[in-house]
Write a protein that holds these residues in place. Structure first.
Motif: not given
Length: 178
Positions: A33-56
């Motif tokens: 609402l203050e300053d609408k961006p053209e594109f958003i990239i969210f970066v962060g950590s995640a837990g795997s349900y088993g198909e992805h390995e640690i640090f993928d």
């Protein structure tokens, strides 16, 4: 605009939006609402349900809000369970499940894979919902810090610092940050 959760998961190059579904939705809405961006990239950590390995590293434009009780047929919802960005830049897409809770039931979590859901991150579903409401393309870039099992928190703590370094390096190599 590059965003992250906040608290112990911050980056010099990203705006912190808050932890969990509610804080992140409120703060991203305010930002748009203050300053609408053209594109958003969210970066962060995640837990795997088993198909992805640690640090993928996993990139996504799709998120879900499927609670564990749904997987065991103990609940239902009239709401859409999947949200997807109109972002056309990503081809390979893993659905990221979001909840205000961290999953620790390894056997039950395997059922997420049956729905095409591969990882979990507390914020992404609400962020995709807000971005869609403002017609802003969004993508998520996640690094796996743990599996969704009884050791989830311990492994997250153990791997978090290295994971944030690897994620920053990945973003540099992809020219997302400088």
């Amino acid at each position: 605009m590059i965003i992250c959760a906040g608290r112990n998961e911050t980056f010099k190059f990203a705006n912190a939006m808050g932890v969990g579904l509610i804080e992140s939705a409120i703060n991203l809405t305010k930002k748009c609402l203050e300053d609408k961006p053209e594109f958003i990239i969210f970066v962060g950590s995640a837990g795997s349900y088993g198909e992805h390995e640690i640090f993928d590293i996993v990139e996504s434009k799709s998120a879900s809000n499927i609670e564990l009780s749904f997987l065991s047929n103990d609940s239902y919802t009239p709401l859409d369970k999947i949200a997807q960005s109109k972002n056309e830049m990503l081809r390979d897409d893993t659905i990221v499940n979001s909840s205000n809770y961290i999953s620790t039931n390894e056997e039950l979590c395997k059922k997420y894979n049956e729905y095409g859901v591969g990882i979990e991150n507390m914020e992404f579903f609400s962020l995709v919902q807000v971005a869609n409401e403002f017609n802003i393309p969004i993508a998520g870039v996640f690094i796996i810090t743990n599996y969704t099992n009884e050791n989830a928190h311990k492994d997250f703590i153990k791997n978090h610092k290295i994971a944030m370094e690897k994620l920053s390096e990945y973003l540099l190599n992809k020219n997302i940050i400088k």
